[in-house]
Motif scaffolding. Structure first.
Motif, short mmCIF file in Angstrom:
data_model
loop_
_atom_site.label_atom_id
_atom_site.label_comp_id
_atom_site.label_asym_id
_atom_site.label_seq_id
_atom_site.Cartn_x
_atom_site.Cartn_y
_atom_site.Cartn_z
N ILE A 128 -9.53 -0.38 -11.59
CA ILE A 128 -10.41 0.59 -10.94
C ILE A 128 -11.81 -0.03 -10.83
CG2 ILE A 128 -11.53 2.83 -11.14
CD1 ILE A 128 -9.07 3.87 -12.55
N LEU A 129 -12.32 -0.14 -9.59
CA LEU A 129 -13.67 -0.65 -9.39
C LEU A 129 -14.70 0.45 -9.56
CD1 LEU A 129 -13.63 -3.17 -6.38
CD2 LEU A 129 -14.04 -3.64 -8.80
N SER A 130 -14.45 1.62 -8.96
CA SER A 130 -15.39 2.73 -9.06
C SER A 130 -14.62 4.03 -8.89
CB SER A 130 -16.50 2.61 -8.00
OG SER A 130 -15.94 2.71 -6.70
N GLN A 131 -15.26 5.12 -9.32
CA GLN A 131 -14.56 6.41 -9.27
C GLN A 131 -15.55 7.56 -9.26
OE1 GLN A 131 -12.21 7.99 -12.74
NE2 GLN A 131 -10.50 7.48 -11.36
N THR A 132 -15.25 8.58 -8.46
CA THR A 132 -15.97 9.85 -8.49
C THR A 132 -14.94 10.95 -8.63
OG1 THR A 132 -15.87 10.13 -6.09
CG2 THR A 132 -17.75 8.89 -6.96
N GLY A 178 -13.85 12.85 -6.40
CA GLY A 178 -12.96 13.02 -5.26
C GLY A 178 -12.34 11.75 -4.71
N ARG A 179 -12.64 10.59 -5.32
CA ARG A 179 -12.07 9.35 -4.79
C ARG A 179 -12.09 8.26 -5.85
NH1 ARG A 179 -17.05 7.90 -0.70
NH2 ARG A 179 -18.65 7.50 -2.31
N THR A 180 -11.29 7.22 -5.58
CA THR A 180 -11.20 6.08 -6.49
C THR A 180 -11.12 4.80 -5.65
OG1 THR A 180 -9.97 7.39 -8.11
CG2 THR A 180 -9.87 4.98 -8.34
N ILE A 181 -11.91 3.81 -6.05
CA ILE A 181 -11.83 2.49 -5.41
C ILE A 181 -11.05 1.57 -6.35
CG2 ILE A 181 -13.07 0.54 -4.44
CD1 ILE A 181 -13.43 3.11 -2.89
N LEU A 182 -9.92 1.05 -5.83
CA LEU A 182 -9.05 0.18 -6.61
C LEU A 182 -9.15 -1.26 -6.11
CD1 LEU A 182 -5.86 2.42 -6.49
CD2 LEU A 182 -7.40 2.19 -8.45
N GLU A 183 -8.92 -2.18 -7.02
CA GLU A 183 -8.83 -3.59 -6.63
C GLU A 183 -7.47 -4.13 -7.07
OE1 GLU A 183 -12.01 -6.98 -6.59
OE2 GLU A 183 -11.07 -6.96 -8.58
N ILE A 184 -6.78 -4.77 -6.14
CA ILE A 184 -5.45 -5.30 -6.42
C ILE A 184 -5.43 -6.80 -6.15
CG2 ILE A 184 -3.01 -5.25 -5.78
CD1 ILE A 184 -3.28 -2.41 -4.99
N THR A 185 -4.95 -7.52 -7.12
CA THR A 185 -4.66 -8.94 -6.91
C THR A 185 -3.17 -9.02 -6.59
OG1 THR A 185 -6.33 -9.55 -8.54
CG2 THR A 185 -4.71 -11.25 -7.92
N THR A 186 -2.85 -9.19 -5.32
CA THR A 186 -1.46 -9.06 -4.89
C THR A 186 -0.92 -10.36 -4.33
OG1 THR A 186 0.05 -7.88 -3.42
CG2 THR A 186 -2.14 -8.26 -2.60
N VAL A 191 0.83 -1.21 0.00
CA VAL A 191 0.00 0.00 0.00
C VAL A 191 0.86 1.26 0.00
CG1 VAL A 191 -2.08 -0.98 1.01
CG2 VAL A 191 -0.20 -0.29 2.51
N THR A 192 2.03 1.20 0.65
CA THR A 192 2.95 2.34 0.65
C THR A 192 3.50 2.57 -0.75
OG1 THR A 192 3.56 1.83 2.93
CG2 THR A 192 5.02 3.30 1.72
N ALA A 193 3.88 1.49 -1.41
CA ALA A 193 4.41 1.61 -2.77
C ALA A 193 3.35 2.16 -3.72
CB ALA A 193 4.91 0.24 -3.25
N LEU A 194 2.11 1.70 -3.58
CA LEU A 194 1.03 2.18 -4.45
C LEU A 194 0.72 3.65 -4.17
CD1 LEU A 194 -0.93 1.28 -6.65
CD2 LEU A 194 -2.58 0.76 -4.83
N SER A 195 0.77 4.03 -2.89
CA SER A 195 0.53 5.43 -2.53
C SER A 195 1.56 6.34 -3.18
CB SER A 195 0.55 5.59 -1.01
OG SER A 195 0.45 6.95 -0.64
N ALA A 196 2.82 5.91 -3.18
CA ALA A 196 3.88 6.72 -3.80
C ALA A 196 3.70 6.80 -5.31
CB ALA A 196 5.24 6.13 -3.45
N THR A 197 3.29 5.70 -5.92
CA THR A 197 3.10 5.69 -7.38
C THR A 197 1.95 6.58 -7.81
OG1 THR A 197 3.96 3.42 -7.49
CG2 THR A 197 2.64 4.19 -9.36
N LEU A 198 0.83 6.54 -7.07
CA LEU A 198 -0.37 7.30 -7.45
C LEU A 198 -0.41 8.69 -6.84
CD1 LEU A 198 -3.06 4.48 -7.10
CD2 LEU A 198 -1.87 5.23 -9.16
N PRO A 244 -7.62 6.45 -15.55
CA PRO A 244 -7.26 5.06 -15.86
C PRO A 244 -5.84 4.90 -16.39
CG PRO A 244 -9.47 5.53 -16.60
CD PRO A 244 -8.90 6.85 -16.17
N GLU A 245 -5.41 5.90 -17.21
CA GLU A 245 -4.06 5.78 -17.78
C GLU A 245 -2.96 5.95 -16.72
OE1 GLU A 245 -5.65 9.98 -18.69
OE2 GLU A 245 -6.37 7.88 -18.73
N ASP A 246 -3.32 6.52 -15.55
CA ASP A 246 -2.33 6.69 -14.50
C ASP A 246 -2.21 5.47 -13.59
OD1 ASP A 246 -1.77 9.24 -15.39
OD2 ASP A 246 -3.25 10.19 -14.05
N VAL A 247 -3.13 4.53 -13.73
CA VAL A 247 -3.11 3.34 -12.89
C VAL A 247 -2.16 2.32 -13.50
CG1 VAL A 247 -4.46 1.43 -11.96
CG2 VAL A 247 -5.47 3.71 -12.12
#
Length: 531
Positions: free
Chosen positions: A384-388, A390-398, A333-340, A369-372
């Motif tokens: 991306i599962l959903s998006q508004t 002010g927020r984005t719901i992501l799904e990760i198969t990790t 989650v830290t790595a993803l936070s830095a990337t996004l 989407p192109e930034d994910v």
């Protein structure tokens, strides 16, 4: 042609054994070169009374030789032989003497042959010594097996028959302290917040002192108990007198009653319940065979403790809440936070048919989407599962495994957020040992882990837990996945952040099938709440 008598005398000179011929009076008539060269003073001894000389020697072997020679000379025996030692100052030697009669011109004579048998005798002695060692080792092994059998039986009975963990610890220590060569045993527990290891139960035989100070994990690394706990393997000091720091932990004079010590972790899978420490009255008491037995006993003890803990978790309502701060760029989650470049928070997990975890994460901003990334920095597909706005719901198969590993320790993630490269994690666990084990897991995996809070309560909300248990048992995997995905993706909010078709696509099923699973799950949930 050389006369036969001269030929025999010449051949006699070449023999590598000492030979002499004596008459019926015991007088030496003839010797060979080996006879004359034997001993410190070379002499042929011809004319000497061999029997009389041997008879005057104050030696058991000489007396036996004299009696045997006289019996052959008198015709009472056909021959005589005996073995005897003839050691010098430099070496040990053994000989065999053979006495055989013959006649010459009607006179009864005897030949004396002394044959060195040192090599054979040494081999016999070595064989006897080996046989004695084998016999002693067999007797020692039989004694060890008898002792070990009794020890294993007693410790196993104590561990399996106990009703509480404290009872297991008390009975096990008592069994060990009563078994030679052990004189003291204690079981230590750890304090997760203070990072301390100290005896909880102990037993001794005689006036054996016990350490009276707590051990500090991270400081007292030379103490075998701390080494065993940290390294998760047996630690041994075979002689306390040679241990540099022994005086720090054991009182002066302890070496008079204890000489060696071993410590073994009480581990069941990834869970560690403490450390078993055993002292012996003799040095080098803990050889490989002894350690194998104690390691097996430690496993039995830990298994019994685990069984009690599982039973307690099923019958009591205790929960431990642990909050930690993790600073490590490799945390997914830290790595993803830095990337996004967004604050990331964990919402939950679902599993597909083969058990692969799919994590739902919330980002605090809208992400194009192109930034994910197709693959998260820690591995695994990102969608991306959903998006508004002010927020984005992501799904990760990790394949990071943190969520799965924590769940194996009985942990439920209540919060996992990342802001400014620091992840705040709050988990609930069923008991203190699970909390200790989960904390150790985090420390092993990540660079910096700081314990923020540790709180234990004996009265969690029972209604919610019971409803969750019953609901999960009544739902199929697909129904539960559909319900969780919809909740994590804000499907139940209005306006909806995601459509049923998008959720169905993320599950690899049709829209109608998704709605069928979701409606069934909702009905079962309402049944649990309203019936």
């Amino acid at each position: 042609m050389v006369p036969r008598q001269e030929l025999a005398a010449a051949a006699l000179e070449t023999l590598p054994v000492t030979v002499a011929v004596i008459d019926d009076e015991g007088e030496i008539l003839l010797t060979n070169r080996s006879w004359r060269d034997f001993g410190p003073d070379p002499d042929d001894h011809v004319g000497a009374d061999y029997v009389a000389t041997a008879a005057t020697a104050d030696d058991e072997h000489a007396r036996r030789a004299t009696a045997g020679i006289e019996a052959v000379l008198a015709g009472e025996r056909d021959s005589f032989e005996m073995e005897y030692p003839c050691h010098s100052a430099d070496e040990k030697r053994w000989f065999m003497m053979r006495v055989n009669p013959f006649t010459d011109d009607g006179q009864r004579l005897v030949s004396l042959v002394h044959l060195e048998i040192t090599e054979r005798k040494l081999a016999e002695i070595a064989a006897e010594e080996n046989a004695r060692q084998v016999r002693d080792e067999r007797e020692a092994l039989e004694h060890v097996l008898e002792r070990v059998d009794g020890l294993v039986r007693n410790v196993t009975d104590a561990a399996v028959g106990a009703e509480t963990r404290a009872e297991i610890e008390h009975e096990v220590c008592a069994c060990l302290a009563e078994t030679d060569p052990y004189v003291l045993a204690w079981i230590g527990r750890t304090d997760i917040t203070a990072q301390r290891l100290s005896p909880h139960e102990w037993a001794s035989r005689g006036d054996v002192p016990l350490e009276d100070d707590e051990l500090v994990i991270g400081t007292d690394e030379e103490h075998p108990a701390v080494r065993a706990f940290v390294d998760d393997e047996a630690a041994v000091i075979q002689d306390l007198e040679s241990a540099a720091d022994a005086d720090r932990w054991w009182p002066t004079g302890a070496g008079d009653v204890v000489r060696s010590v071993t410590a073994l972790p009480l581990s069941y899978g990834d869970l560690t319940y403490g450390v078993l420490v055993v002292f012996a009255a003799e040095a080098d008491a803990f050889d490989d065979r002894e350690l194998l037995v104690l390691e097996s006993l430690a496993g039995t003890i830990a298994t019994a403790m685990n069984a009690l803990e599982v039973r307690r978790m099923l019958t009591t309502e205790t929960v431990v809440s642990v909050e930690v701060a993790i600073e490590d760029p490799s945390l997914f989650v830290t790595a993803l936070s830095a990337t996004l470049e967004a604050a990331i928070s964990y919402r939950g997990v679902t599993y597909d048919g083969d058990g692969t975890p799919h994590l739902s994460l919330h980002a605090d901003r809208a992400i194009a989407p192109e930034d994910v990334p197709d693959v998260s920095p820690a591995g695994g597909d990102v969608t991306i599962l959903s998006q508004t706005d002010g927020r984005t719901i992501l799904e990760i198969t990790t394949d990071d495994g943190l969520v799965t590993a924590l769940s194996e320790h009985g942990a439920v993630i209540r919060e996992l957020t990342v802001t400014d490269t620091v992840a705040d994690l709050t988990v609930e666990l069923p008991d203190g040992r699970s909390a200790r084990s989960a904390y150790d897991l985090l420390e092993r995996r990540y660079e910096r882990v700081e314990l923020v809070s540790y709180h234990e309560t004996t009265e969690p909300t029972p209604t919610r837990e019971s409803i969750t248990t019953r609901l999960e048992s009544s739902l199929t995997d697909r129904q539960l996945t559909a319900l969780r995905k919809a909740y994590y993706a804000n499907y139940f909010e209005w306006p909806r952040d995601v459509s049923g078709e998008e959720l169905a696509e993320s599950m690899g099923i049709s829209r109608s099938t998704f709605h069928q699973h979701l409606r069934t799950a909702q009905r079962k949930l309402l049944d649990e709440l309203l019936e």
